[in-house]
Design an enzyme around this catalytic site. Structure first.
Site, short mmCIF file in Angstrom:
data_model
loop_
_atom_site.label_atom_id
_atom_site.label_comp_id
_atom_site.label_asym_id
_atom_site.label_seq_id
_atom_site.Cartn_x
_atom_site.Cartn_y
_atom_site.Cartn_z
N CYS A 136 0.65 -1.32 -0.07
CA CYS A 136 -0.01 0.02 -0.15
C CYS A 136 0.90 1.26 -0.01
O CYS A 136 1.78 1.55 0.81
CB CYS A 136 -0.88 0.10 1.17
SG CYS A 136 -1.77 1.30 1.34
N ASP B 189 -14.44 -15.38 25.15
CA ASP B 189 -13.84 -14.65 24.06
C ASP B 189 -14.02 -13.11 24.51
O ASP B 189 -14.78 -12.20 23.72
CB ASP B 189 -14.66 -14.84 22.83
CG ASP B 189 -14.01 -14.33 21.66
OD1 ASP B 189 -12.89 -13.71 21.69
OD2 ASP B 189 -14.52 -14.31 20.50
N GLN C 163 -16.87 -10.93 13.68
CA GLN C 163 -15.42 -10.96 13.37
C GLN C 163 -15.24 -10.68 12.05
O GLN C 163 -16.02 -10.59 11.11
CB GLN C 163 -15.00 -12.39 13.49
CG GLN C 163 -15.03 -12.99 14.73
CD GLN C 163 -13.85 -12.63 15.79
OE1 GLN C 163 -13.09 -11.96 15.33
NE2 GLN C 163 -13.90 -13.19 16.99
N CYS D 179 -0.76 5.69 7.08
CA CYS D 179 -2.13 5.28 7.74
C CYS D 179 -1.91 4.24 9.01
O CYS D 179 -0.77 3.55 9.12
CB CYS D 179 -2.57 4.28 6.56
SG CYS D 179 -4.26 3.51 7.20
N CYS E 8 -2.48 -0.55 9.11
CA CYS E 8 -1.66 -1.66 9.03
C CYS E 8 -0.18 -1.44 9.87
O CYS E 8 0.08 -0.18 9.86
CB CYS E 8 -1.20 -2.14 7.81
SG CYS E 8 -2.81 -2.65 6.69
N CYS F 81 -8.00 0.16 -0.16
CA CYS F 81 -7.20 -0.31 1.16
C CYS F 81 -7.22 -2.03 1.02
O CYS F 81 -8.16 -2.62 0.62
CB CYS F 81 -8.37 -0.11 2.32
SG CYS F 81 -7.68 -1.21 3.81
N CYS G 173 -7.76 -11.78 22.08
CA CYS G 173 -7.22 -11.01 20.89
C CYS G 173 -6.05 -10.09 21.54
O CYS G 173 -5.82 -9.14 20.96
CB CYS G 173 -8.26 -9.85 20.25
SG CYS G 173 -9.43 -9.06 21.41
#
Ligand code: SAH
Length: 459
Positions: free
Chosen positions: A77, A387, A289, A83, A86, A165, A414
């Site tokens: 990218c 979770d 998700q 940005c 990521c 994106c 996570c």
């Protein structure tokens, strides 16, 4: 002993990166003091400029890579470095996966005091791009007019305009670009964060990968949306397959994207998607998700670890729209789900009906309140699945789980740091971590997802 940090803001340092920290940043020590630097890779010798000094760590920006890592690669990218979306496109995918595995292992050793835990290689994607089903982008005004929408630059609220994106489903890109263009043509004013004036705040798009159903949510600062009918007509003309157009009203000065109320502008108030054989109805406020391909892989791993025979009672805590509970339901005697967002529980109940599952029970509430009550009511699960969000489980919840004496606890996390913290607490209360399986839900980013199988010790 109070120690003065050995670095100061503005200073340029040369040091070696020894690991990847939170959010994919490189991390290393300068005179024993921790310094984080984004875009640096383990093993590299770098030159960096200190931008922030705290009591226990400093933050720096990369000036030069003196000795690059062999797994460095060209980001796909063009706005990768500006940005904030990521963090690891500059590292080959294979190396990203190994770094994530190492990060989980390190968390268990450092935070959990459990260095021996077996952390399996991360299950990655064959095609680690264009995987997201949901995009939510802030809207702003270019100086001198014109609407822009994209992402916030890393660590700021400056909007970077963007049309493509590389981690989004291509249709999400197309819709956002179209909304921007139409809003410009119709002169719908963008919201301005500082002055709290203007109208269009965010565009959110969700697509069902398996059904093709699409939802557009336009977040507005107030009820008024000028040129509403024309906007809907043009969107429907360009995207005849669109399923749902919703206006969400958010008049608060907040970083939270969605406001409490929404109204349907066109179509239905939800989209449907499937994971494996199971159909899910998803409302705008409900968690779902973001990487549907890997979600199935994740849930299959959960199912494998649960080793269900059809006789078990299973609790799914932090269940969202009931995805895990319903995915495993056909292998269990009874499933329970608890979740804090009322709209998600409404979805979960309807999802049970939609799939003809009548041995699922869902309740709204905080897991740390509902689970102790279930314990008192004498509910005895064989398997508990949790979770939680990034902050991990509340200790009251962990106590309730221990009190219920399930054979197995499957912890989907996570955030390896809180997973390791909670594993340590559970370890002290008679539960041991058997194995950990990370699954890459977020390629090109620093986010790590892992499942731990935690078993009751035979005493
Ligand atoms: N297991 C689901 C959702 C996981 S995300 C899935 O895979 O889709 C975590 C969920 O926990 C979110 O839906 C969030 O709304 C919910 N949540 C956050 N805090 C909670 C709490 N204290 N008690 C119960 N649910 C909570």
């Amino acid at each position: 002993m109070k120690r003065t940090p050995p670095v100061q803001v503005g200073q340029t340092i040369e040091y070696t990166i020894t690991g990847q920290g939170h959010n994919g940043s490189g991390v290393g020590k300068v005179d024993g003091f921790t310094v984080f630097v984004p875009l640096a890779v383990t093993g590299e010798q770098v030159k960096a400029k200190i931008t922030l000094v705290k009591k226990n760590y400093a933050q720096a920006e990369l000036v030069e890579v003196i000795k690059p890592h062999p797994d460095r690669t060209e980001p796909l990218c063009p706005v990768f470095e500006q940005c904030g979306g990521c963090q690891t496109q500059h590292i080959t995918y294979k190396a990203q996966l190994e770094m994530k595995r190492q990060q989980v292992q390190d968390s268990f050793a450092r935070i959990g005091g459990l260095p021996e835990i077996v952390v399996h290689p991360v299950i990655g994607m064959t095609e680690p791009w264009r995987y997201r089903n949901k995009a939510q982008v802030p809207v702003g005004q270019r100086e001198g007019g014109g609407i822009i929408a994209g992402f916030y630059a890393a660590g700021s609220h400056e909007i970077i305009d963007m049309d493509a994106c590389q981690i989004q489903h291509p249709d999400n890109d197309r819709i956002i670009t179209a909304v921007k263009k139409i809003a410009n043509e119709l002169k719908i004013p963008a919201y301005h964060e500082q002055t709290h004036q203007g109208i269009l705040r965010h565009i959110m798009v969700r697509i069902g990968f398996h059904t093709g159903e699409m939802m557009i949510v336009l977040v507005t600062n107030g009820k008024h949306l000028p040129q509403k009918q024309e906007l809907i007509t043009r969107l429907r003309q360009q995207f005849p397959d669109i399923t749902s157009i919703i206006q969400n009203i958010n008049t608060r000065r907040t970083n939270v994207i969605l406001g409490p109320t929404h109204r349907l502008l066109w179509g239905k108030e939800y989209i449907v998607d499937t994971i494996g054989e199971i159909q899910f109805k998803i409302s705008p406020h409900s968690f779902y998700q973001v990487n549907p391909t890997q979600t199935k892989v994740l849930y299959d791993q959960v199912k494998k670890m649960a080793r269900l025979t059809g006789k078990e009672t299973v609790i799914d805590a932090y269940c969202g729209i009931g995805t895990i509970a319903l995915y495993i339901a056909s292998s269990a005697k009874q499933v329970y789900g608890v979740e804090i967002v009322p709209e998600a529980i409404e979805d979960a109940k309807q999802n049970a009906t939609l799939n003809g599952i009548n041995h699922a029970h869902f309740e709204v509430g905080a897991a740390e309140t509902v689970m102790p009550r279930w314990l008192q009511q004498g509910i005895q699960p064989d398997v508990v699945i949790v979770d939680p969000p990034r902050k991990g489980c509340d200790s009251t919840l962990l106590d309730a789980i221990v009190g219920m004496k399930p054979e197995r606890l499957i912890y989907v996390s996570c955030n390896p740091a809180t997973l390791a913290r909670d594993a340590k607490i559970l370890h002290e209360k008679g539960y041991e971590v058997k194995e950990v399986q990370p699954v890459d839900l977020f390629p090109q980013t620093g986010h790590v997802e892992a499942i731990a199988l935690i078993q009751r010790k035979i005493m």
